[in-house]
Design a protein around this motif. Structure first.
Motif, PDB file in Angstrom:
ATOM      1  N   LEU A 105      -9.565   0.063 -12.046  1.00 44.23           N
ATOM      2  CA  LEU A 105      -9.501  -0.860 -10.914  1.00 44.23           C
ATOM      3  C   LEU A 105     -10.527  -1.982 -11.109  1.00 44.23           C
ATOM      4  N   ALA A 106     -10.155  -3.189 -10.699  1.00 48.48           N
ATOM      5  CA  ALA A 106     -11.082  -4.320 -10.795  1.00 48.48           C
ATOM      6  C   ALA A 106     -11.043  -5.134  -9.508  1.00 48.48           C
ATOM      7  N   LEU A 107     -12.201  -5.657  -9.123  1.00 49.95           N
ATOM      8  CA  LEU A 107     -12.275  -6.642  -8.039  1.00 49.95           C
ATOM      9  C   LEU A 107     -12.266  -8.001  -8.714  1.00 49.95           C
ATOM     10  N   TRP A 108     -11.310  -8.842  -8.375  1.00 48.22           N
ATOM     11  CA  TRP A 108     -11.084 -10.064  -9.150  1.00 48.22           C
ATOM     12  C   TRP A 108     -10.937 -11.288  -8.251  1.00 48.22           C
ATOM     13  N   SER A 109     -11.442 -12.412  -8.746  1.00 48.04           N
ATOM     14  CA  SER A 109     -11.190 -13.714  -8.137  1.00 48.04           C
ATOM     15  C   SER A 109     -10.688 -14.655  -9.219  1.00 48.04           C
ATOM     16  N   ALA A 110      -9.793 -15.550  -8.831  1.00 50.91           N
ATOM     17  CA  ALA A 110      -9.299 -16.543  -9.781  1.00 50.91           C
ATOM     18  C   ALA A 110     -10.363 -17.598 -10.085  1.00 50.91           C
ATOM     19  N   LYS A 111     -11.439 -17.616  -9.278  1.00 46.79           N
ATOM     20  CA  LYS A 111     -12.514 -18.594  -9.456  1.00 46.79           C
ATOM     21  C   LYS A 111     -13.580 -18.054 -10.413  1.00 46.79           C
ATOM     22  N   ASP A 112     -13.953 -18.861 -11.371  1.00 42.29           N
ATOM     23  CA  ASP A 112     -15.035 -18.488 -12.275  1.00 42.29           C
ATOM     24  C   ASP A 112     -16.329 -18.320 -11.484  1.00 42.29           C
ATOM     25  N   GLY A 113     -17.059 -17.228 -11.766  1.00 45.24           N
ATOM     26  CA  GLY A 113     -18.361 -17.022 -11.152  1.00 45.24           C
ATOM     27  C   GLY A 113     -18.350 -16.533  -9.719  1.00 45.24           C
ATOM     28  N   TYR A 114     -17.186 -16.345  -9.124  1.00 44.96           N
ATOM     29  CA  TYR A 114     -17.129 -15.945  -7.709  1.00 44.96           C
ATOM     30  C   TYR A 114     -17.490 -14.466  -7.535  1.00 44.96           C
ATOM     31  N   ALA A 179      -6.004 -15.472  -1.102  1.00 41.81           N
ATOM     32  CA  ALA A 179      -7.164 -14.607  -0.879  1.00 41.81           C
ATOM     33  C   ALA A 179      -8.216 -14.974  -1.910  1.00 41.81           C
ATOM     34  N   GLU A 180      -9.467 -15.029  -1.476  1.00 42.62           N
ATOM     35  CA  GLU A 180     -10.526 -15.407  -2.412  1.00 42.62           C
ATOM     36  C   GLU A 180     -10.733 -14.375  -3.494  1.00 42.62           C
ATOM     37  N   LEU A 181     -10.499 -13.119  -3.150  1.00 39.35           N
ATOM     38  CA  LEU A 181     -10.665 -12.041  -4.116  1.00 39.35           C
ATOM     39  C   LEU A 181      -9.800 -10.859  -3.715  1.00 39.35           C
ATOM     40  N   GLY A 182      -9.642  -9.924  -4.624  1.00 38.62           N
ATOM     41  CA  GLY A 182      -8.807  -8.775  -4.328  1.00 38.62           C
ATOM     42  C   GLY A 182      -8.962  -7.690  -5.376  1.00 38.62           C
ATOM     43  N   PHE A 183      -8.556  -6.485  -4.989  1.00 40.05           N
ATOM     44  CA  PHE A 183      -8.560  -5.362  -5.917  1.00 40.05           C
ATOM     45  C   PHE A 183      -7.232  -5.367  -6.693  1.00 40.05           C
ATOM     46  N   VAL A 184      -7.351  -5.433  -8.015  1.00 36.49           N
ATOM     47  CA  VAL A 184      -6.173  -5.471  -8.879  1.00 36.49           C
ATOM     48  C   VAL A 184      -6.329  -4.424  -9.973  1.00 36.49           C
ATOM     49  N   ALA A 185      -5.277  -4.236 -10.748  1.00 34.22           N
ATOM     50  CA  ALA A 185      -5.385  -3.405 -11.948  1.00 34.22           C
ATOM     51  C   ALA A 185      -6.055  -4.225 -13.040  1.00 34.22           C
ATOM     52  N   LEU A 186      -7.007  -3.636 -13.733  1.00 32.25           N
ATOM     53  CA  LEU A 186      -7.681  -4.364 -14.801  1.00 32.25           C
ATOM     54  C   LEU A 186      -6.672  -4.902 -15.812  1.00 32.25           C
ATOM     55  N   SER A 187      -5.595  -4.184 -16.020  1.00 30.56           N
ATOM     56  CA  SER A 187      -4.585  -4.595 -17.004  1.00 30.56           C
ATOM     57  C   SER A 187      -3.957  -5.945 -16.676  1.00 30.56           C
ATOM     58  N   GLN A 188      -4.014  -6.350 -15.413  1.00 34.69           N
ATOM     59  CA  GLN A 188      -3.417  -7.625 -15.011  1.00 34.69           C
ATOM     60  C   GLN A 188      -4.275  -8.824 -15.405  1.00 34.69           C
ATOM     61  N   ILE A 189      -5.557  -8.585 -15.662  1.00 35.20           N
ATOM     62  CA  ILE A 189      -6.478  -9.694 -15.919  1.00 35.20           C
ATOM     63  C   ILE A 189      -7.227  -9.528 -17.235  1.00 35.20           C
ATOM     64  N   TYR A 190      -6.847  -8.543 -18.024  1.00 35.72           N
ATOM     65  CA  TYR A 190      -7.621  -8.133 -19.197  1.00 35.72           C
ATOM     66  C   TYR A 190      -6.758  -8.150 -20.444  1.00 35.72           C
ATOM     67  N   LYS A 191      -7.300  -8.677 -21.525  1.00 36.97           N
ATOM     68  CA  LYS A 191      -6.571  -8.671 -22.795  1.00 36.97           C
ATOM     69  C   LYS A 191      -7.560  -8.726 -23.940  1.00 36.97           C
ATOM     70  N   ASP A 192      -7.364  -7.833 -24.896  1.00 37.18           N
ATOM     71  CA  ASP A 192      -8.163  -7.814 -26.120  1.00 37.18           C
ATOM     72  C   ASP A 192      -9.669  -7.772 -25.846  1.00 37.18           C
ATOM     73  N   GLY A 193     -10.043  -6.906 -24.911  1.00 36.72           N
ATOM     74  CA  GLY A 193     -11.460  -6.639 -24.706  1.00 36.72           C
ATOM     75  C   GLY A 193     -12.208  -7.526 -23.742  1.00 36.72           C
ATOM     76  N   LYS A 194     -11.511  -8.390 -23.008  1.00 34.16           N
ATOM     77  CA  LYS A 194     -12.228  -9.255 -22.069  1.00 34.16           C
ATOM     78  C   LYS A 194     -11.327  -9.672 -20.909  1.00 34.16           C
ATOM     79  N   SER A 196      -9.441 -12.202 -18.897  1.00 36.06           N
ATOM     80  CA  SER A 196      -8.804 -13.403 -19.449  1.00 36.06           C
ATOM     81  C   SER A 196      -8.951 -14.640 -18.569  1.00 36.06           C
ATOM     82  N   SER A 197      -9.258 -14.465 -17.271  1.00 36.90           N
ATOM     83  CA  SER A 197      -9.413 -15.621 -16.384  1.00 36.90           C
ATOM     84  C   SER A 197     -10.218 -15.232 -15.154  1.00 36.90           C
ATOM     85  N   GLY A 198     -10.825 -16.231 -14.513  1.00 37.61           N
ATOM     86  CA  GLY A 198     -11.567 -15.976 -13.291  1.00 37.61           C
ATOM     87  C   GLY A 198     -12.802 -15.126 -13.528  1.00 37.61           C
TER      88      GLY A 198
END
Length: 250
Positions: A105-114, A179-194, A196-198
């Motif tokens: 699980l990851a807490l994610w924002s599309a904004k860098d540094g948020y 929404a400024e942020l949200g709980f997502v699956a890490l797989s939705q925002i992660y690729k090749d060890g990092k 990928s955005s936000g």
């Protein structure tokens, strides 16, 4: 013409045999696993000749559809309890269930540094909207509510929660800025060890129950060579490499 036909017959027989061996497998896929299974599907077809036809959605909704006769042959769940329940109800091929991935699980924002790396943004509570998946039907949504409870934040953020039908919709609320942020699956925002955005906080697994994701051959896939081939393929090294690249554990 008769000679040509006679020479052609064995070729047609070989073609027919190849067509019979290559088949489609209808798969219900938990929404969090969309990107990995799309990558795996291409290799699966190249290596086996079988075609994976996927539908994506919330695990709880798939349970209802399967019970109502949906034509799925394989189920890739976002939890382990739903396949176990289907197994107990006689809806699966006995002995086919296994854990294909352990979700993060990851807490994610599309904004860098948020979002900071420790998730302190949750405790500061300066946001207006927090996106999560429906905890009644989506295991990642349930995990999100467990995190909030263990951090003592349930009451503080209750009125700020925007609930998606599944983890894909929860992600979309954040990616579109609703929404400024949200709980997502890490797989939705992660690729090749990092990531990928936000910006993101990768939630420690100690803050929620393990997200063990089980696969199972359903009753409608009992006689399907393609269904068995897919389950075997998911246990192999090629699929494992793809699954790990999206931030899952095995």
């Amino acid at each position: 013409m008769m000679i040509r036909a006679a020479r052609l017959a064995p070729l047609l027989a070989v073609f027919a045999l190849g067509s019979a061996q290559a088949d489609e497998v209808q798969v219900a896929v938990a929404a969090n696993f969309t990107a990995p299974i799309q990558a795996i599907a291409a290799d699966f077809k190249k290596d086996t000749g079988h075609t994976l036809v996927a539908a994506y959605g919330a695990t709880g909704q798939f349970y209802t559809q399967i019970k109502n006769g949906a034509p799925f042959q394989v189920f890739l769940s976002a939890d382990d309890t739903t396949p176990q329940k289907l197994e107990a109800e006689g809806e699966t091929v006995k002995g086919s269930r296994f854990t294909y991935a352990v979700g993060t699980l990851a807490l994610w924002s599309a904004k860098d540094g948020y979002v900071d790396a420790q998730g302190e943004v949750l405790k500061r509570n300066a946001f207006k909207h927090l996106s999560i998946a429906n905890p009644k039907t989506a295991p990642y949504g349930l995990a999100a509510t467990q995190v909030l409870a263990r951090e003592g934040l349930t009451d503080q953020v209750r009125d700020k929660i925007v609930e998606g039908q599944n983890i894909t919709q929860a992600y979309q609320f954040v990616s579109t800025g609703n929404a400024e942020l949200g709980f997502v699956a890490l797989s939705q925002i992660y690729k090749d060890g990092k990531v990928s955005s936000g910006s993101a906080w990768i939630v420690p697994s100690s803050l929620h129950d393990p997200i063990k994701q089980d696969a199972v051959i359903l009753a409608k896939g009992k006689d399907s060579a393609a269904a068995k081939a897919l389950v075997d393929y998911l246990k192999g090294p090629k699929a494992a490499a793809v699954i790990k690249s999206y931030g899952y554990a095995l």
